[in-house]
Every structure is written in C-alpha cells, then in structure tokens.
Design a protein around this motif. Structure first.
Motif, PDB file in Angstrom:
ATOM      1  N   GLN A  55       0.839  -1.194   0.000  1.00  0.00           N
ATOM      2  CA  GLN A  55       0.000   0.000   0.000  1.00  0.00           C
ATOM      3  C   GLN A  55       0.875   1.245   0.000  1.00  0.00           C
ATOM      4  O   GLN A  55       1.939   1.269   0.628  1.00  0.00           O
ATOM      5  CB  GLN A  55      -0.894   0.051   1.249  1.00  0.00           C
ATOM      6  CG  GLN A  55      -1.874  -1.080   1.395  1.00  0.00           C
ATOM      7  CD  GLN A  55      -2.731  -0.892   2.646  1.00  0.00           C
ATOM      8  OE1 GLN A  55      -3.558   0.026   2.725  1.00  0.00           O
ATOM      9  NE2 GLN A  55      -2.523  -1.762   3.622  1.00  0.00           N
ATOM     10  N   SER A  58      -1.382   7.100   2.254  1.00  0.00           N
ATOM     11  CA  SER A  58      -2.268   8.109   1.678  1.00  0.00           C
ATOM     12  C   SER A  58      -1.835   9.516   2.062  1.00  0.00           C
ATOM     13  O   SER A  58      -0.970   9.718   2.926  1.00  0.00           O
ATOM     14  CB  SER A  58      -3.708   7.877   2.152  1.00  0.00           C
ATOM     15  OG  SER A  58      -3.821   8.207   3.536  1.00  0.00           O
ATOM     16  N   THR A  62      -2.197   7.518   6.165  1.00  0.00           N
ATOM     17  CA  THR A  62      -2.783   6.287   6.694  1.00  0.00           C
ATOM     18  C   THR A  62      -2.649   5.121   5.719  1.00  0.00           C
ATOM     19  O   THR A  62      -2.428   5.316   4.518  1.00  0.00           O
ATOM     20  CB  THR A  62      -4.273   6.492   7.006  1.00  0.00           C
ATOM     21  OG1 THR A  62      -4.973   6.818   5.779  1.00  0.00           O
ATOM     22  CG2 THR A  62      -4.467   7.609   8.010  1.00  0.00           C
ATOM     23  N   ILE A  63      -2.806   3.898   6.258  1.00  0.00           N
ATOM     24  CA  ILE A  63      -2.995   2.675   5.473  1.00  0.00           C
ATOM     25  C   ILE A  63      -4.185   1.930   6.088  1.00  0.00           C
ATOM     26  O   ILE A  63      -4.655   2.279   7.177  1.00  0.00           O
ATOM     27  CB  ILE A  63      -1.745   1.768   5.494  1.00  0.00           C
ATOM     28  CG1 ILE A  63      -1.420   1.326   6.940  1.00  0.00           C
ATOM     29  CG2 ILE A  63      -0.559   2.456   4.848  1.00  0.00           C
ATOM     30  CD1 ILE A  63      -0.327   0.276   7.015  1.00  0.00           C
ATOM     31  N   SER A  64      -4.673   0.918   5.367  1.00  0.00           N
ATOM     32  CA  SER A  64      -5.803   0.122   5.853  1.00  0.00           C
ATOM     33  C   SER A  64      -5.347  -1.294   6.163  1.00  0.00           C
ATOM     34  O   SER A  64      -4.613  -1.900   5.364  1.00  0.00           O
ATOM     35  CB  SER A  64      -6.930   0.085   4.812  1.00  0.00           C
ATOM     36  OG  SER A  64      -7.463   1.381   4.619  1.00  0.00           O
ATOM     37  N   GLY A  69      -8.761  -1.659  10.716  1.00  0.00           N
ATOM     38  CA  GLY A  69      -9.263  -0.400  10.200  1.00  0.00           C
ATOM     39  C   GLY A  69      -8.166   0.490   9.643  1.00  0.00           C
ATOM     40  O   GLY A  69      -7.121   0.023   9.174  1.00  0.00           O
ATOM     41  N   THR A  70      -8.403   1.781   9.700  1.00  0.00           N
ATOM     42  CA  THR A  70      -7.462   2.769   9.176  1.00  0.00           C
ATOM     43  C   THR A  70      -6.397   3.067  10.240  1.00  0.00           C
ATOM     44  O   THR A  70      -6.737   3.423  11.370  1.00  0.00           O
ATOM     45  CB  THR A  70      -8.192   4.064   8.790  1.00  0.00           C
ATOM     46  OG1 THR A  70      -9.175   3.757   7.790  1.00  0.00           O
ATOM     47  CG2 THR A  70      -7.216   5.096   8.245  1.00  0.00           C
ATOM     48  N   LYS A  72      -2.983   5.172  11.315  1.00  0.00           N
ATOM     49  CA  LYS A  72      -2.125   6.324  11.072  1.00  0.00           C
ATOM     50  C   LYS A  72      -0.666   5.878  11.123  1.00  0.00           C
ATOM     51  O   LYS A  72      -0.211   5.331  12.131  1.00  0.00           O
ATOM     52  CB  LYS A  72      -2.380   7.399  12.135  1.00  0.00           C
ATOM     53  CG  LYS A  72      -1.546   8.653  11.978  1.00  0.00           C
ATOM     54  CD  LYS A  72      -2.045   9.523  10.850  1.00  0.00           C
ATOM     55  CE  LYS A  72      -1.324  10.880  10.837  1.00  0.00           C
ATOM     56  NZ  LYS A  72      -1.787  11.743   9.738  1.00  0.00           N
TER      57      LYS A  72
END
Length: 326
Positions: A55, A58, A62-64, A69-70, A72
């Motif tokens: 990934q 963002s 953040t990544i998932s 969840g999300t 930081k």
C-alpha cells in the motif's frame, strides 16, 4: 567573495527522522497468529498468517489493515506501526504478531542533479547520509573537482560551496535531510587584470592551480612603457583568521567573516619573480598593475582605502602602497 560555510548555514547535526514512514511510501504488513483457526489463518494445520498487499501511504498519512481499520502511519517508525496494529487486533486475533516493512522509501529522499553521472532521487537510510555520500551514490562528478561547486537547497534556503572546499574541510560535509536538492554546478573560476598590463580583461581558468606569473602571461604581461614594476597588486577577500597574524587589529568586514586584503609584488626586487611563480590566483581575484606615475598609485590606494594593511608574503612583500616610490 567567499561562500557562506554550509555548516554555518544548515548546521552539522544528523537528522534522526529518516527511518520514519512518510506520505507516498510503499508499505507491506504481514500478520501471524498462534492458531490455525484465526482471522488470518491460511487454512493449514500450522499457525495462520497473511500478508497484506503493498500500500502507498495516503495523503492523510494512513494505510488500511483488515479488522484493524485505518491506521495512522505517517511520522511513525515501522516498529511503532507494528505495535499499533497488534493492539488493534488483540481482541479479535489469536496472539497476533505483525511485521511492517517499508519496501519503497519515497518520502525520505534527496534529489541529486547537475554534473553527476546519474541524476535522481536517492532514499535515505536510518543511519543518515552526508553530502559526499549522496554525490557518490549518484555516480560521482562528471568533471574535475576544481571546476565544480555544490549547491544545496533546503526549504527556502540555498547555499553553494566549491567542491574542493567540501572535500578538504570535513565540517562542510554535512548530513542531508529529506527533500534536500543537491546540485553540482560547473562554475568556471575567473580573475580580472587591469591597469598597466598589455590587455585589461576578465579571464576564466580551468587549471586546478594557476599562479600569478601564468595569469599575467595570459594578458601579455606588464606594459613596459607604462607599468611600475614595484606596483603589482592582488586584491581579494580573505578569512579574517588568515589576516590577523599580520594585522592583529583586523576585523571581519563581510557577513562571511572575510576582510579585504591587498597583496603587493615588487618586481624591482629579484625575489618578486619567485613570488610570481608561487603565488596562487584564486577565483574572483583582481590584479592591478600600477602605472609609473606615483599619482596613479595613490589614486588606486584611495580606491581600496577600506582594506586592511597588505598581508606579508615573504620579505618586503607587503610594503604599504602609500609609501611606494617611483
């Protein structure tokens, strides 16, 4: 005028944040559990595990992560992110173990361009890189060192230093930081000759070492009909530390810690010719050949009256130009 030292402009401390994850970095997350029937089970009799695809962090930093969840991640180390994910999964997964890896460091990079073998963006390592490390990683300079200057841009600040000075003074080999731009610039050196010479000109030189006799030869030497052989002057700015042994009261006259200095060579003294052969010309030197008229010599003396006393370079090399006779 001499360039401002990089160590003074940017400081010499190592930046400690190059191991932190940043926006745009490519990150992988691998998760293992202590049970074959866990959330991330691979469907085997062994401990379950899964690797989340690569990934990009963002713009929100953040990544998932499934079930967590999300997360930081920007500004944190991979170890910090590992702990965060393990805590988020602890109530759902069986003794989760997480490995976070930055596979492409896009945020902690330095851009190197100009006269290097391979321009590009170079990732920084947690140990930190210095200027010469980055230049070497880019393949090194494409031309001789004495023809180059190194320019570093950090934020809104830009400073430049001769490549030779960077190599000879370890204090100037500072640590680079994320988003620095390092540019190697071809910077031909030059000197100017005026007064009673065969030609008045500003000349570039590529030699690593150019001596005063060679510089005068480039303009045809002194004009025999006009020149005063006792009045060959070299005007330059020198570090005040160099001047004080000869002029103890000398004080810095410029922001870079330099002071105006006039060197004199008396060619009516046989030793003056040896001085010509051993006196190195520096970038931006101004060489003045006095006319035979004492009035002309005093006129030049007034022009540079803000300088300190000439610096001695051997016996009788630095006589006060106001005392110069015909």
């Amino acid at each position: 005028m001499q360039e401002r030292p990089l160590s003074a402009a940017f400081g010499g401390a190592r930046k400690q944040s190059s191991s932190r994850i940043g926006v745009g970095d490519a990150v992988t997350v691998s998760i293992w559990e202590a049970s074959e029937n866990g959330l991330f089970s691979a469907g085997t009799s062994q401990q379950g595990g899964a690797q989340i695809p690569v990934q990009l962090v963002s713009e929100r930093g953040t990544i998932s992560v499934p079930y967590a969840g999300t997360i930081k991640v920007a500004g944190q180390s991979p170890e910090d992110v590992k702990v965060t994910i393990e805590k988020a999964l602890s109530r759902m997964a069986v003794e989760p173990q997480v490995l976070v890896n930055v596979v492409k460091n896009n945020s902690n990079t330095v851009t190197v361009t100009g006269e290097v073998a391979a321009s590009g963006r170079i990732p920084l390592t947690p140990g930190g890189e210095r200027l010469l490390d980055i230049i070497a990683t880019a393949g090194g300079p494409r031309m001789e060192l004495h023809q180059l200057a190194v320019q570093i841009t950090r934020g809104m600040k830009t400073e430049t230093i001769p490549m030779e000075q960077l190599i000879s003074d370890p204090r100037e080999n500072i640590y680079v930081q994320s988003n620095d731009v390092v540019t190697l610039i071809r910077q031909p050196r030059s000197f100017t000759v005026f007064g009673a010479s065969m030609a008045n000109a500003s000349l570039q030189f590529d030699e690593s070492q150019l001596y005063l006799n060679q510089g005068l030869a480039k303009v045809g030497g002194l004009n025999d009909e006009r020149a005063n052989a006792k009045g060959v002057f070299v005007y330059r700015q020198e570090p005040v530390e160099l001047v004080r042994p000869f002029a103890p009261n000398a004080r810095s006259m410029h922001a870079d810690g330099t002071v105006n200095v006039i060197y004199q060579v008396d060619l009516k003294d046989p030793s003056g010719f040896f001085i010509l052969k051993n006196f190195r010309i520096k970038n931006r030197d101004l060489i003045y050949i006095a006319n035979s008229s004492l009035a002309e010599i005093r006129k030049f003396s007034t022009l540079v009256s803000t300088t300190v006393a000439p610096v001695a370079q051997g016996a009788s090399f630095a006589a006060n130009i106001n005392d110069l006779g015909n």
